[in-house]
Design a protein around this motif. Structure first.
Motif, PDB file in Angstrom:
ATOM      1  N   THR A  62      11.013   6.705   1.653  1.00  0.00           N
ATOM      2  CA  THR A  62       9.705   6.148   2.014  1.00  0.00           C
ATOM      3  C   THR A  62       9.373   6.652   3.411  1.00  0.00           C
ATOM      4  N   ARG A  63       8.235   6.218   3.934  1.00  0.00           N
ATOM      5  CA  ARG A  63       7.922   6.572   5.326  1.00  0.00           C
ATOM      6  C   ARG A  63       9.043   6.116   6.255  1.00  0.00           C
TER       7      ARG A  63
ATOM      8  N   ARG B 106      -2.058  -4.617   5.495  1.00  0.00           N
ATOM      9  CA  ARG B 106      -2.715  -5.065   6.735  1.00  0.00           C
ATOM     10  C   ARG B 106      -4.060  -4.380   6.926  1.00  0.00           C
TER      11      ARG B 106
ATOM     12  N   ILE C  29       8.119   0.998  -1.007  1.00  0.00           N
ATOM     13  CA  ILE C  29       8.749   0.081  -1.962  1.00  0.00           C
ATOM     14  C   ILE C  29       7.733  -0.950  -2.462  1.00  0.00           C
TER      15      ILE C  29
ATOM     16  N   LEU D 233      15.990   4.242   0.010  1.00  0.00           N
ATOM     17  CA  LEU D 233      14.945   4.856  -0.807  1.00  0.00           C
ATOM     18  C   LEU D 233      14.037   5.708   0.069  1.00  0.00           C
TER      19      LEU D 233
ATOM     20  N   ASN E 285       7.786  -7.966   1.259  1.00  0.00           N
ATOM     21  CA  ASN E 285       8.290  -6.602   1.395  1.00  0.00           C
ATOM     22  C   ASN E 285       7.956  -5.972   2.744  1.00  0.00           C
TER      23      ASN E 285
ATOM     24  N   ASP F 293      -2.127  -9.195   7.183  1.00  0.00           N
ATOM     25  CA  ASP F 293      -1.230  -8.762   8.255  1.00  0.00           C
ATOM     26  C   ASP F 293      -0.275  -9.910   8.494  1.00  0.00           C
ATOM     27  N   ILE F 294       0.995  -9.691   8.188  1.00  0.00           N
ATOM     28  CA  ILE F 294       1.935 -10.815   8.199  1.00  0.00           C
ATOM     29  C   ILE F 294       2.210 -11.345   9.603  1.00  0.00           C
TER      30      ILE F 294
ATOM     31  N   LYS G 172      16.997  -8.530   9.407  1.00  0.00           N
ATOM     32  CA  LYS G 172      17.286  -8.634   7.973  1.00  0.00           C
ATOM     33  C   LYS G 172      18.368  -9.683   7.717  1.00  0.00           C
TER      34      LYS G 172
ATOM     35  N   ASN H 204       0.805  -1.222   0.000  1.00  0.00           N
ATOM     36  CA  ASN H 204       0.000   0.000   0.000  1.00  0.00           C
ATOM     37  C   ASN H 204       0.835   1.269   0.000  1.00  0.00           C
ATOM     38  N   ARG H 205       2.133   1.154   0.195  1.00  0.00           N
ATOM     39  CA  ARG H 205       2.969   2.361   0.215  1.00  0.00           C
ATOM     40  C   ARG H 205       4.427   1.973  -0.089  1.00  0.00           C
TER      41      ARG H 205
ATOM     42  N   TYR I 139      16.647  -4.382  13.889  1.00  0.00           N
ATOM     43  CA  TYR I 139      16.347  -4.356  12.443  1.00  0.00           C
ATOM     44  C   TYR I 139      17.430  -5.109  11.670  1.00  0.00           C
TER      45      TYR I 139
ATOM     46  N   SER J 109      15.498  -7.500   1.773  1.00  0.00           N
ATOM     47  CA  SER J 109      16.475  -7.445   2.855  1.00  0.00           C
ATOM     48  C   SER J 109      16.968  -6.000   2.980  1.00  0.00           C
TER      49      SER J 109
END
Ligand SMILES: NC(=O)c1ccc[n+]([C@@H]2O[C@H](COP(=O)([O-])OP(=O)(O)OC[C@H]3O[C@@H](n4cnc5c(N)ncnc54)[C@H](OP(=O)(O)O)[C@@H]3O)[C@@H](O)[C@H]2O)c1
Length: 235
Positions: A193-194, A42, A22, A191, A87, A64-65, A162, A19-20, A158, A140
């Protein structure tokens, strides 16, 4: 359509967190390549709105993963997919360090990034193996490799999550070897993004590279850690 695009035209691709950022850019790039895209998010409404933006034929599903019921429901609703782009992810512990990071943040990061992705793979990869064709891309990060070969310690949970995903990709590749399924981890580079609002490059810059990894020919790599080379000063 290029010869390369023809490898996957007409296939079905599911993207998590589409939804946003990448995920959205990759979903749009796959759609452009005549792939039947399932946009998942989600929040069901976010998924629907993004699928509507992509264009006719793009489907939407709530996923929702971190929620086993949600993953099961999505797998039942969507059915088998040919391409899976894992992703969805979070960055919760930037600016901390391994000795003082609140472990609740690490736990939540691992719950989403590592276990969530693993859960989605368990739901969608076995049907690929049964059908004899599949492409799996696990998003990743350079936090696993780009710091002198070490993990980036200022986002420790984080980075470990990854790194775990790189290991997961390697294990899935080994288990699926020879089945027609290729599994790779991809480092998209930094990149805007949020998650990373101050980067110069928008996610669309990396989308073709990620889409290429999701549409590899039969003799393409599996178990790899694929990094786009955007030249010197790669952001
Ligand atoms: N941006 C970068 O520079 C960069 C670099 C390397 C790797 N990455 C990786 O690229 C991926 C996408 O990140 P981004 O930069 O595009 O960040 P983003 O804009 O924050 O997008 C993250 C996406 O993940 C979704 N998500 C989070 N938790 C979820 C859950 N439990 N179930 C389903 N979806 C969930 C978010 O959904 P909501 O909208 O509902 O929150 C959103 O769609 C992440 O795996 C990230 O680690 C990013």
């Amino acid at each position: 359509m290029t010869e390369k695009d023809a490898v996957a035209a007409g296939r079905t691709a599911l993207v998590t967190g589409a939804n946003r950022g990448i995920g959205r850019a990759v979903a749009a790039e796959l759609y452009r390549r005549d792939i039947r895209v399932v946009v998942t998010a989600r929040n069901a409404e976010d998924a629907r709105a993004t699928a509507a933006d992509l264009g006719p034929g793009a489907r939407a599903a709530r996923l929702d993963i971190t929620d086993p019921d949600s993953v099961k429901e999505a797998a039942e609703r969507v059915g088998p997919v040919d391409i899976l782009v894992c992703n969805a992810g979070v960055l919760l512990d930037a600016g901390t360090d391994p000795l003082s990071v609140p472990l609740e943040l690490v736990e939540e990061t691992l719950r989403v990034n590592l276990l969530g992705t693993w859960r989605v793979a368990q739901a969608f990869v076995p049907p690929m193996v049964r059908r004899g064709w599949g492409r799996v891309v696990i998003i990743s990060s350079g936090t696993t490799t780009e710091f002198g070969g070490r993990l980036f310690a200022a986002a420790p949970g984080y980075s470990v999550s990854k790194s775990g995903l790189n290991g997961l990709a390697a294990m899935l590749a080994e288990q699926t070897a020879g089945s027609g399924v290729l599994v790779n981890a991809v480092n998209p580079g930094r990149l805007r993004t949020r998650m990373m609002p101050n980067q110069p490059n928008p996610p669309e810059v990396a989308a073709p590279f990620i889409a290429d990894a999701a549409t590899l020919p039969a003799d393409g790599p599996t178990g790899g850690f694929l990094t786009e080379k955007r030249g010197p000063g790669r952001a």
